[in-house]
Write an enzyme that holds these catalytic residues in place. Structure first.
Site, PDB file in Angstrom:
ATOM      1  N   ASP A  76     -23.684  -3.601 -60.550  1.00 26.46           N
ATOM      2  CA  ASP A  76     -22.551  -2.026 -59.928  1.00 26.46           C
ATOM      3  C   ASP A  76     -22.521  -1.578 -61.614  1.00 26.46           C
ATOM      4  O   ASP A  76     -21.420  -0.945 -61.581  1.00 26.46           O
ATOM      5  CB  ASP A  76     -21.772  -2.360 -59.420  1.00 26.46           C
ATOM      6  CG  ASP A  76     -22.457  -3.435 -57.783  1.00 26.46           C
ATOM      7  OD1 ASP A  76     -23.282  -3.588 -57.732  1.00 26.46           O
ATOM      8  OD2 ASP A  76     -21.522  -2.704 -56.903  1.00 26.46           O
ATOM      9  N   ASP A 115     -13.874  -2.675 -61.693  1.00 25.52           N
ATOM     10  CA  ASP A 115     -14.708  -1.080 -61.744  1.00 25.52           C
ATOM     11  C   ASP A 115     -13.099   0.184 -62.277  1.00 25.52           C
ATOM     12  O   ASP A 115     -13.629   0.818 -61.145  1.00 25.52           O
ATOM     13  CB  ASP A 115     -14.563  -1.153 -59.566  1.00 25.52           C
ATOM     14  CG  ASP A 115     -15.284  -1.572 -59.690  1.00 25.52           C
ATOM     15  OD1 ASP A 115     -16.819  -1.710 -60.492  1.00 25.52           O
ATOM     16  OD2 ASP A 115     -15.631  -2.912 -58.671  1.00 25.52           O
TER      17      ASP A 115
END
Ligand code: GLY
Length: 361
Positions: free
Chosen positions: A151, A94
Site C-alpha cells: 500500500d 498513511d
C-alpha cells in the site's frame, strides 16, 4: 455495452446521490456506513488511515460538477483532520492517503498557505520514516522495524509533490529508493504481489513475506495487487522511470487474467480456495484507476469492463450515504460492507473516463 453516455449516466447518478450525502455527512470523516448512515472517524479515530478519502471524494465531485457544497464539505473535513496532527503516537506511513488527497488537493487548486503547510508537514512525517541502510520507508510504528506493505506505493506521491514544492530532491530520492525496494521485494515473477515483506533494517535484504490482509503466506490479496498497479503507475508518471511502468503493466496483466474469470469483480484473494467466494469491490475500483494510467487500449478496455461490472454493486439511492457496496476489509476481516475508499476510487475511475484531467495522486 460501453458508450460515453453510460459513463455520463453513472456520473449523474453519483452526483445526485452525493450532493445529498455531502450535506448529511458534512461534519463527519466517514469510513463505512451502518444501515445506510455514515459512521464518523473524527469522533472515534482521528488518525485512521482512510480519513483523507472523504475530503478527496468531495474535491473529486467539486471538480466534476463545480458544486460549491462539495468544496465547502471538503474544506470542513480538512479542518477536522487537523486533530490528527496533535496525536504523534497515532500517525503512521498513511499520511499520503490522509493529506495528499485532502489539503494537498486544496492547495493545488487554490493555493492556500495553511493547506500547503499541512501537506508539507505530512510529507516530512513520511520522509522521516525512511531507513537509509534498508532503503525503505517503514510501514509500522512498533517493533516491526523492517516491515513494508505494498500500500505504501500510494503514499509516496506525497513525496514527489514535496520534492517539487520545496525544490529539494531529498523527498524524491526517498520515494524512488523506496519504490525500487518494493519493486525488488514485493513483485513476484508471475506479476502477483506480496502484501507485506519483512526486510533487514540494516541492509534491506529480504527476510520473509506475510499474507497480511490476504488469505495467507504466498497468496494474492486483490487490493494489494490493485495498490501495486496504481502505485507503480503513479511512480512512473512522477519520475518517467520506465521500470515502474513495466512493473505496473506486469501486475495489471496478472490482475486482468484473474478478474476475467469472475466478470471483472475481484475476489478478495486470487489464491484463496473457491469457497467461500468473497469479493472485494474496492480492489476492482482501485485497479480501474490504475489501468487507466497504463497507456494501452487493452488496459483501458479492462478498466471500462470493471466500472460497468461494479455498477450493479453501487447504491445510487440519495437516501443512503455510501456508494459502492461489497468491499472487504481483509480476507479474514469484515466483508460485504461499503468503505470510503471504494466510493472514492469508483468515482475517480468514472471522472477519468469522462475526461477529467486533475491527478489526485
Ligand atoms: N492496508 C490498507 C488496506 O486495507 O488497503
Amino acid at each position: 455495452m460501453y458508450s460515453p453516455e453510460i459513463i455520463d449516466t453513472i456520473w449523474r447518478k453519483i452526483d445526485e446521490k452525493l450532493c445529498r450525502t455531502a450535506v448529511r455527512s458534512a461534519d463527519k470523516l466517514p469510513y463505512t456506513a451502518v444501515d445506510g448512515v455514515h459512521d464518523n472517524k473524527a469522533e472515534t479515530d482521528i488518525t485512521w488511515w482512510t480519513n483523507g478519502f472523504w475530503p478527496a471524494l468531495m474535491w473529486l465531485m467539486y471538480l466534476g460538477t463545480g458544486r460549491g457544497v462539495y468544496r465547502a464539505v471538503a474544506e470542513k473535513a480538512e479542518l477536522l483532520l487537523d486533530g490528527a496532527f496533535l496525536k504523534y503516537d497515532g500517525l503512521h506511513h498513511d499520511v499520503g492517503f490522509m493529506w495528499h488527497i485532502s489539503s494537498g488537493v486544496n492547495y493545488r487548486l487554490f493555493g492556500g498557505e495553511k493547506s500547503r503547510l499541512r501537506t508539507l508537514y505530512a510529507a516530512d512525517i513520511l520522509a522521516a520514516r525512511f531507513n537509509p541502510m534498508g532503503r525503505f520507508i517503514r510501514s509500522w510504528n512498533d517493533d516491526r522495524v523492517g516491515w513494508v506493505i505494498i500500500d505504501s506505493m500510494m503514499n509516496i506521491p506525497l513525496l514527489y509533490w514535496a520534492e517539487k514544492e520545496h525544490g529539494d530532491p531529498r523527498y524524491g530520492y526517498v520515494a524512488r529508493l523506496h519504490a525500487d525496494t518494493v519493486l525488488r521485494s514485493h513483485i513476484r515473477d508471475d506479476g502477483s504481489v506480496s502484501h507485506i515483506v519483512s526486510l533487514s533494517p540494516s541492509d534491506g535484504s529480504y527476510i520473509e513475506s506475510f499474507g497480511g490482509q490476504g488469505y495467507g503466506v504466498g497468496s494474492s490479496w486483490s487490493r494489494g495487487q490493485a495498490w501495486a498497479i496504481y502505485g507503480f503507475a503513479l511512480s512512473y508518471i512522477h519520475t518517467g522511470d520506465e521500470r515502474y511502468l513495466a512493473a505496473a503493466r506486469r501486475v495489471a496483466d496478472y490482475f486482468i487474467s484473474c478478474v476475467e474469470k469472475t466478470g471483472y469483480v475481484a475476489r478478495a484473494d486470487f489464491r484463496a480456495p473457491a469457497e467461500p467466494d468473497i469479493i472485494d469491490s474496492t480492489a476492482s475500483a482501485i485497479a480501474a484507476c490504475g489501468l487507466l494510467e497504463l497507456g494501452e487500449e487493452k488496459y483501458r478496455r479492462a478498466a471500462i469492463e470493471t466500472v460497468l461490472a461494479l455498477e450493479k454493486y453501487c447504491d445510487f439511492s440519495p437516501e443512503t450515504d455510501a456508494l459502492l457496496t461489497m468491499g472487504a476489509e481483509a480476507y479474514h476481516g469484515r466483508r460485504g460492507l461499503p468503505v470510503i475508499y471504494g466510493d472514492f476510487f469508483y468515482a475517480e475511475a468514472i471522472y477519468k473516463l469522462r475526461g477529467g484531467k486533475f491527478l489526485f495522486w
